[in-house]
Structures are given as C-alpha cells and as structure tokens.
Design a protein around this motif. Structure first.
Motif, PDB file in Angstrom:
ATOM      1  N   ALA A  17     -11.728 -15.351   0.260  1.00  0.00           N
ATOM      2  CA  ALA A  17     -10.574 -15.502  -0.619  1.00  0.00           C
ATOM      3  C   ALA A  17      -9.264 -15.233   0.103  1.00  0.00           C
ATOM      4  CB  ALA A  17     -10.705 -14.543  -1.804  1.00  0.00           C
ATOM      5  N   ALA A  18      -8.277 -16.026  -0.228  1.00  0.00           N
ATOM      6  CA  ALA A  18      -6.944 -15.836   0.349  1.00  0.00           C
ATOM      7  C   ALA A  18      -6.264 -14.646  -0.306  1.00  0.00           C
ATOM      8  CB  ALA A  18      -6.112 -17.102   0.136  1.00  0.00           C
ATOM      9  N   GLU A  19      -5.325 -14.067   0.412  1.00  0.00           N
ATOM     10  CA  GLU A  19      -4.607 -12.915  -0.116  1.00  0.00           C
ATOM     11  C   GLU A  19      -3.693 -13.294  -1.275  1.00  0.00           C
ATOM     12  OE1 GLU A  19      -4.841  -9.706   0.607  1.00  0.00           O
ATOM     13  OE2 GLU A  19      -6.494 -10.169   1.942  1.00  0.00           O
ATOM     14  N   SER A  20      -3.142 -14.501  -1.228  1.00  0.00           N
ATOM     15  CA  SER A  20      -2.249 -14.916  -2.305  1.00  0.00           C
ATOM     16  C   SER A  20      -2.199 -16.428  -2.363  1.00  0.00           C
ATOM     17  CB  SER A  20      -0.834 -14.366  -2.085  1.00  0.00           C
ATOM     18  OG  SER A  20      -0.278 -14.874  -0.886  1.00  0.00           O
ATOM     19  N   SER A  21      -1.813 -16.956  -3.492  1.00  0.00           N
ATOM     20  CA  SER A  21      -1.619 -18.387  -3.681  1.00  0.00           C
ATOM     21  C   SER A  21      -0.432 -18.580  -4.595  1.00  0.00           C
ATOM     22  CB  SER A  21      -2.867 -19.034  -4.303  1.00  0.00           C
ATOM     23  OG  SER A  21      -3.985 -18.869  -3.471  1.00  0.00           O
ATOM     24  N   ASP A  22       0.229 -19.704  -4.471  1.00  0.00           N
ATOM     25  CA  ASP A  22       1.411 -19.956  -5.289  1.00  0.00           C
ATOM     26  C   ASP A  22       1.065 -19.897  -6.768  1.00  0.00           C
ATOM     27  OD1 ASP A  22       2.875 -20.275  -3.023  1.00  0.00           O
ATOM     28  OD2 ASP A  22       2.816 -22.466  -3.035  1.00  0.00           O
ATOM     29  N   GLY A  23       1.811 -19.078  -7.498  1.00  0.00           N
ATOM     30  CA  GLY A  23       1.644 -18.980  -8.923  1.00  0.00           C
ATOM     31  C   GLY A  23       0.440 -18.196  -9.391  1.00  0.00           C
ATOM     32  N   LEU A  24      -0.311 -17.591  -8.459  1.00  0.00           N
ATOM     33  CA  LEU A  24      -1.533 -16.880  -8.813  1.00  0.00           C
ATOM     34  C   LEU A  24      -1.413 -15.391  -8.523  1.00  0.00           C
ATOM     35  CD1 LEU A  24      -4.282 -19.267  -7.400  1.00  0.00           C
ATOM     36  CD2 LEU A  24      -3.519 -19.066  -9.769  1.00  0.00           C
ATOM     37  N   LEU A  25      -2.031 -14.589  -9.404  1.00  0.00           N
ATOM     38  CA  LEU A  25      -2.209 -13.169  -9.149  1.00  0.00           C
ATOM     39  C   LEU A  25      -3.658 -12.972  -8.722  1.00  0.00           C
ATOM     40  CD1 LEU A  25      -0.388 -11.729 -12.307  1.00  0.00           C
ATOM     41  CD2 LEU A  25       0.559 -12.102 -10.006  1.00  0.00           C
ATOM     42  N   VAL A  26      -3.876 -12.674  -7.457  1.00  0.00           N
ATOM     43  CA  VAL A  26      -5.227 -12.530  -6.912  1.00  0.00           C
ATOM     44  C   VAL A  26      -5.679 -11.093  -7.109  1.00  0.00           C
ATOM     45  CG1 VAL A  26      -6.675 -12.799  -4.867  1.00  0.00           C
ATOM     46  CG2 VAL A  26      -4.742 -14.341  -5.235  1.00  0.00           C
ATOM     47  N   MET A  27      -6.762 -10.894  -7.851  1.00  0.00           N
ATOM     48  CA  MET A  27      -7.195  -9.563  -8.261  1.00  0.00           C
ATOM     49  C   MET A  27      -8.108  -8.936  -7.215  1.00  0.00           C
ATOM     50  SD  MET A  27      -7.901 -10.353 -12.302  1.00  0.00           S
ATOM     51  CE  MET A  27      -6.824 -11.450 -13.219  1.00  0.00           C
ATOM     52  N   GLN A  28      -7.517  -8.391  -6.183  1.00  0.00           N
ATOM     53  CA  GLN A  28      -8.276  -7.810  -5.087  1.00  0.00           C
ATOM     54  C   GLN A  28      -8.801  -6.423  -5.408  1.00  0.00           C
ATOM     55  OE1 GLN A  28      -9.232  -9.162  -2.324  1.00  0.00           O
ATOM     56  NE2 GLN A  28      -7.808 -10.759  -1.694  1.00  0.00           N
ATOM     57  N   ARG A  29      -8.063  -5.635  -6.213  1.00  0.00           N
ATOM     58  CA  ARG A  29      -8.449  -4.248  -6.476  1.00  0.00           C
ATOM     59  C   ARG A  29      -9.172  -4.123  -7.812  1.00  0.00           C
ATOM     60  NH1 ARG A  29      -3.673  -4.646  -4.809  1.00  0.00           N
ATOM     61  NH2 ARG A  29      -2.424  -3.517  -3.347  1.00  0.00           N
ATOM     62  N   GLY A 155     -11.686 -20.967  -1.526  1.00  0.00           N
ATOM     63  CA  GLY A 155     -10.744 -20.138  -0.795  1.00  0.00           C
ATOM     64  C   GLY A 155     -10.449 -18.825  -1.480  1.00  0.00           C
ATOM     65  N   ARG A 156     -10.880 -18.678  -2.728  1.00  0.00           N
ATOM     66  CA  ARG A 156     -10.693 -17.443  -3.488  1.00  0.00           C
ATOM     67  C   ARG A 156     -11.910 -17.192  -4.377  1.00  0.00           C
ATOM     68  NH1 ARG A 156      -8.461 -19.591  -8.407  1.00  0.00           N
ATOM     69  NH2 ARG A 156      -7.418 -21.586  -8.109  1.00  0.00           N
ATOM     70  N   GLU A 157     -13.072 -17.587  -3.873  1.00  0.00           N
ATOM     71  CA  GLU A 157     -14.288 -17.459  -4.677  1.00  0.00           C
ATOM     72  C   GLU A 157     -14.830 -16.043  -4.730  1.00  0.00           C
ATOM     73  OE1 GLU A 157     -15.550 -18.788  -0.532  1.00  0.00           O
ATOM     74  OE2 GLU A 157     -14.025 -19.335  -1.998  1.00  0.00           O
ATOM     75  N   GLU A 158     -14.278 -15.115  -3.934  1.00  0.00           N
ATOM     76  CA  GLU A 158     -14.750 -13.733  -3.931  1.00  0.00           C
ATOM     77  C   GLU A 158     -13.995 -12.835  -4.899  1.00  0.00           C
ATOM     78  OE1 GLU A 158     -17.415 -12.297  -2.348  1.00  0.00           O
ATOM     79  OE2 GLU A 158     -17.931 -14.396  -1.978  1.00  0.00           O
ATOM     80  N   VAL A 159     -12.918 -13.334  -5.473  1.00  0.00           N
ATOM     81  CA  VAL A 159     -12.127 -12.537  -6.419  1.00  0.00           C
ATOM     82  C   VAL A 159     -11.600 -13.440  -7.530  1.00  0.00           C
ATOM     83  CG1 VAL A 159     -11.393 -10.738  -4.799  1.00  0.00           C
ATOM     84  CG2 VAL A 159     -10.061 -12.843  -4.990  1.00  0.00           C
ATOM     85  N   LEU A 160     -11.368 -12.840  -8.687  1.00  0.00           N
ATOM     86  CA  LEU A 160     -10.702 -13.558  -9.757  1.00  0.00           C
ATOM     87  C   LEU A 160      -9.235 -13.781  -9.415  1.00  0.00           C
ATOM     88  CD1 LEU A 160     -11.985 -11.894 -13.058  1.00  0.00           C
ATOM     89  CD2 LEU A 160     -12.114 -14.333 -12.489  1.00  0.00           C
ATOM     90  N   SER A 161      -8.721 -14.920  -9.834  1.00  0.00           N
ATOM     91  CA  SER A 161      -7.296 -15.199  -9.725  1.00  0.00           C
ATOM     92  C   SER A 161      -6.772 -15.579 -11.101  1.00  0.00           C
ATOM     93  CB  SER A 161      -7.032 -16.342  -8.740  1.00  0.00           C
ATOM     94  OG  SER A 161      -7.406 -15.973  -7.428  1.00  0.00           O
TER      95      SER A 161
END
Length: 267
Positions: A17-29, A155-161
């Motif tokens: 998963a990417a750290e960030s994407s345009d318009g997305l909040l990537v829920m890493q924690r 590219g972000r399949e390991e975390v919810l976005s």
C-alpha cells in the motif's frame, strides 16, 4: 456506443500500500480504522474485493466478485483488515446473488446490469459487536449528493482507504448512480456512505467505472434497499441445500457459475 472499461476485481501479489493518494485518507494506524471495522477485505483465490458487514454474519458486496467460484475456492471476509491482521476473519458459508444479475460472456456488463450487481455472503460464524459493528442501509431520500467511499485497492490493498468527500454525479433509471469517487482495482463491492442524522449509512456499492487513472474517473453503483431485502429473505429461509428460487440465485461455496472479473459497461 462505445464500452466503458473498468476492471475492479484486484489480482493478488501486487505492490504494498502507498503512504498516500490524492483525495484519500490511508488508514495505516489502528486508531484510524475505529468505527470502520465493519468494512473488510474479501480474499479469494487470485483476487480480492471489498465488502461491508450489514449484520453479524452478513456481508454485502458486488455480485461479480463472488460469481464463478469453484469447489476448491476458499472465500474469507477479513473485517477491518490492516497490514496482515484483522479484527475478525470468517469463512463464507453461503452466497446469495441478486436474481437479475447475469455474467455475460467475456465479462461484459451493461449499465442496466449494474443495478443487479449485488450479493450477500453468509459467514460461517457471526462477528461480535466487540470486533466490528455492522452498518445499516440508507433507506430514504438523500438531502444532498455528498458521499464517501471506504475501500481497498491496487497499491493500497493492505490498508483501508477513505475518500471523505466525493459526490453523486448522476442518478439514472432503475436506481443506477454515478460518482466521482476515487476507486480502483479491488474497490468492487466497496460501500458508498451517506451521512444520515449524524450516522454513516450505506447508499450504494461500487460496481464498475471508467477512465481509471485519468483524474476524471467515474464510478458506478446502484440503489440497494429493494434488492438487499430480497436477498435477506432468501438467506433467512435457506435450508442446508442450495436451490434456485424466484427470490435469488443462491450458491453455496463450491458451486460453479459462469463469469470472470473483467467488467465492461455499456452506457
């Protein structure tokens, strides 16, 4: 008329998963997924989709995600999945597919088929409210077009976005809807949320889309209350043996249906 092409079932073995994407909040924690644990990843041999709990043992997703599975398939819903762990993992025991959904040869799907692209998954065991809370469907008249989408994707399949701010861009015949939300491969079955009296309700599901990666993507979904009510009745009345009925096509894991992951939409 030209076809709109958007493959939304994600193949496994893709980059982390990417750290960030345009318009997305990537829920890493861990704290970032609080309240969203009912959204989860549906893992299948060779691919994944997004699903959402609407009952302790009922998951709502897109029909094309679960059609065409063989007896060797092991389908698992992973609630609140994040970086290899989840709040709860449950095997899928039964699948109910909307009666109007038919997979065309070559994976073609017209816009009039998107409104039937709905399935319910009965889990082998319930998920407790201490692990993940189900979401309710929105069953009313929306006061606005603001929506949000929570999904997994390539590219972000390991975390919810989560995209907290996108919009309904069109409402069409038979409950078809379009959105300008940021979705990608793996977002099939992702819930489209609307805020209703301070609570997030499920307005629609992501089914298909167009112009992926162009910055002008359009996603498509459907109205849910009527089709989900029919599928719920079928699951409630289901016996131990799969059967065909007027209410829904019910498929136990192990039965084969035709179809594949490619989604083509004729506008």
């Amino acid at each position: 008329m030209k076809y709109i092409i958007f493959l939304l079932v994600c193949s496994l073995g893709l980059p982390a998963a990417a750290e960030s994407s345009d318009g997305l909040l990537v829920m890493q924690r861990r704290g970032e997924i609080l309240g969203w644990e009912g959204v989860g990843r549906i893992d299948m041999p060779g691919g994944l989709c997004t699903g959402v709990l609407i009952g302790p043992d009922i998951v709502l997703t897109a029909a094309h995600c679960v059609a065409g599975r063989s007896a060797r398939d092991r389908i698992t819903f992973r609630a609140g999945y994040r970086n290899g762990g989840s709040m709860a993992d449950r095997r899928v025991a039964r699948i109910a597919v909307a009666p109007g959904y038919h997979a065309s040869s070559g994976g073609l799907i017209r816009s009039d088929m998107i409104v039937h692209d709905v399935a319910l998954l009965r889990l082998a065991a319930p998920i407790s409210s201490a692990e993940a809370n189900p979401f309710k469907l929105f069953d009313g008249v929306s006061s606005g077009d603001a929506v949000s989408v929570v999904s997994y994707g390539r590219g972000r399949e390991e975390v919810l976005s989560r995209q907290p701010d996108c919009a309904v861009t069109g409402r069409f015949r038979d409950g078809l809807m379009s959105f300008d939300c940021n979705v990608t491969f793996g977002s099939s079955g992702a819930p489209v949320f609307v805020r209703d009296q301070g609570r997030m309700r499920i307005l629609s599901l992501i089914s298909a889309g167009t112009d992926l990666g162009s910055g002008h993507s359009t996603a498509y979904g459907m109205s849910l209350p009527e089709v989900v009510s029919g599928l719920m009745r079928e699951l409630t009345n289901a016996d131990s043996q799969p059967r065909i009925s007027a209410g829904a096509r019910r498929v136990s894991v192990g039965q084969r249906m035709t179809g594949n992951g490619a989604r083509f939409v004729r506008p």
